[in-house]
Design a protein around this motif. Sequence first.
Motif, short mmCIF file in Angstrom:
data_model
loop_
_atom_site.label_atom_id
_atom_site.label_comp_id
_atom_site.label_asym_id
_atom_site.label_seq_id
_atom_site.Cartn_x
_atom_site.Cartn_y
_atom_site.Cartn_z
N ASP A 184 0.65 -1.28 -0.18
CA ASP A 184 0.12 0.00 -0.04
C ASP A 184 0.84 1.29 -0.26
O ASP A 184 0.30 2.41 -0.10
N GLY A 185 2.43 1.14 0.02
CA GLY A 185 2.96 2.38 0.27
C GLY A 185 3.08 3.15 1.59
O GLY A 185 3.30 4.19 1.61
N SER A 186 2.70 2.40 2.51
CA SER A 186 2.41 3.12 3.78
C SER A 186 3.58 2.91 4.77
O SER A 186 3.46 3.21 5.95
N VAL A 187 4.54 2.27 4.48
CA VAL A 187 5.85 2.05 5.35
C VAL A 187 6.87 3.42 4.87
O VAL A 187 7.29 3.32 3.93
N SER A 188 7.15 4.21 5.90
CA SER A 188 7.93 5.15 5.45
C SER A 188 9.31 5.16 6.15
O SER A 188 10.34 5.96 6.05
N SER A 189 9.26 4.44 7.40
CA SER A 189 10.55 4.71 8.09
C SER A 189 10.61 3.08 8.41
O SER A 189 9.95 2.00 8.53
N ASN A 190 12.23 2.79 8.89
CA ASN A 190 12.42 1.36 9.36
C ASN A 190 12.32 0.04 8.24
O ASN A 190 11.58 -0.77 8.49
N GLN A 191 12.18 0.57 6.75
CA GLN A 191 11.80 -0.16 5.90
C GLN A 191 12.67 -1.34 5.93
O GLN A 191 11.92 -2.74 5.51
N ALA A 192 14.08 -1.30 6.00
CA ALA A 192 14.94 -2.50 5.86
C ALA A 192 14.54 -3.61 7.17
O ALA A 192 14.37 -4.75 6.81
N GLU A 193 14.20 -2.81 8.39
CA GLU A 193 14.01 -3.61 9.62
C GLU A 193 12.49 -4.32 9.22
O GLU A 193 12.48 -5.52 9.59
N GLN A 194 11.63 -3.64 8.86
CA GLN A 194 10.18 -4.27 8.50
C GLN A 194 10.16 -5.47 7.57
O GLN A 194 9.78 -6.51 7.49
N TRP A 195 10.92 -5.10 6.45
CA TRP A 195 10.95 -6.07 5.38
C TRP A 195 11.75 -7.31 5.75
O TRP A 195 11.37 -8.48 5.52
N ASP A 196 12.93 -7.25 6.58
CA ASP A 196 13.68 -8.36 6.92
C ASP A 196 12.71 -9.31 8.03
O ASP A 196 12.70 -10.40 8.01
N ALA A 197 11.89 -8.73 8.65
CA ALA A 197 11.01 -9.14 9.74
C ALA A 197 9.94 -10.07 8.82
O ALA A 197 9.81 -11.41 9.19
N ALA A 198 9.20 -9.59 7.71
CA ALA A 198 8.60 -10.21 7.01
C ALA A 198 9.49 -11.50 6.49
O ALA A 198 8.67 -12.71 6.37
N PHE A 199 10.44 -11.32 5.83
CA PHE A 199 11.23 -12.44 5.32
C PHE A 199 11.39 -13.52 6.47
O PHE A 199 11.35 -14.75 6.16
N GLY A 200 11.72 -13.13 7.83
CA GLY A 200 11.89 -14.03 8.86
C GLY A 200 10.67 -14.78 9.05
O GLY A 200 10.74 -15.97 9.28
N TYR A 201 9.64 -14.20 9.02
CA TYR A 201 8.14 -14.84 9.39
C TYR A 201 8.04 -15.78 8.12
O TYR A 201 7.54 -16.94 8.50
#
Length: 411
Positions: free
Chosen positions: A193-210
Amino acid sequence: MRRSFLRYTRTFLLPLLAVGLILAGCDSSGTNGGNGGDTDTFEYPSTAYGAETVVNLLAFDLGVRVGSASSNSESTLLDLYTGSADDATIRAAQNLSTEGQNVYSDIAGGVNLSSLVSTDDLIRGDQLDPQDTPNDGAAVNTDELLQEYFRKAGAEDSTRTSNGIVLSQFAEKMLLGTPIYGEGAAILSDFADGSVSSNQAEQWDAAFGYFGFPRTLEPFLNYSGGTEGLAGGNATRDVDGNGSVDLTSEYVHTWASYAIERSAAAENNGNANDFARRAFDALVEGREDIENGEDPSDHAETALDAWEATVAVNVIHYINSMEDNIGGVSGELSQGDVGEDAWGEAKAFAWNLQFYSDSLSDSQLNTLHDLIGNDPPYGELSADEYATDLEQATQILADAYGFNDSNVAAW
């Protein structure tokens, strides 16, 4: 309409999951990923998803322990569930040479599954029979249901309820829905949705980990090998050749394993639908987008769609198992006819879709649960009647996700 019931929780969960995370590079491979070639490697110093790895490992651990209820006390099960697992031995690491990953805190400390699980009421949970729920006649959420099943398993040495609900199936598969699928899908949905503006690397990595992929996928795959899509049937592989396995980067966790298995079935049926490579490549390329300051939304959408479709295929797979089990039954169903493990997995995975679905409406989800039932329908339906219900449930999913009819039958 994109629907995610866990999105509101992540503002609070990401700081919690950051505790004790391992920093490591993100390596990837795949015929369509990254910079091309047989093996692509990406190294991002910010990559950290140890807590998400522990969540995956604990879900597996609890499923195994509940299945061996007589060997596990209620306190043991609740400790693993409520955040006292730091010094517990990692069950998946048994008989493995790991990179110093023997207890859970070796990967990430302070992970409390019970604080991550959604407290949304389960669809039709108020219609569970008294022996299957702690809230007779009232709504129940995943946390309440799991705590009750851990109590039954640990305190009563039970492996199933008198209604035929297999406790181990719910112990693991409900956790695969929330927090694992629900949290990972919520992250990817926000990216889409394009609603992630900060900590993008951290959040993407969390999704990968899940999602639970290893960082290098191709060495793990063999769709023609007859071993559920995994080369040699192995979920672990010493990719870097250092003599040990890293559970964060060289291990296929449960959702990734399901994506591989369902992809292999479609490939061998002659109608390729490669959920695993599609999701993995999108996750790798989206992470590269973030590193390069580009928009990862399209890759988030691709990975998310592949993950949701994998959940739906799992429901179909276990419905197919039930249909096989009742195929030779005539008249009213009786104890054991349905295949209680299969029923439990179909029900739990159908509940998983509650925590994220872009393809099913609330009405369809309710109908899906109505058709699967609140428990195996012993003494309630004939084999033919239940087969008709299961066929209708399968058709809802096949239509919603546009699955090939031949693959639906083969899954």
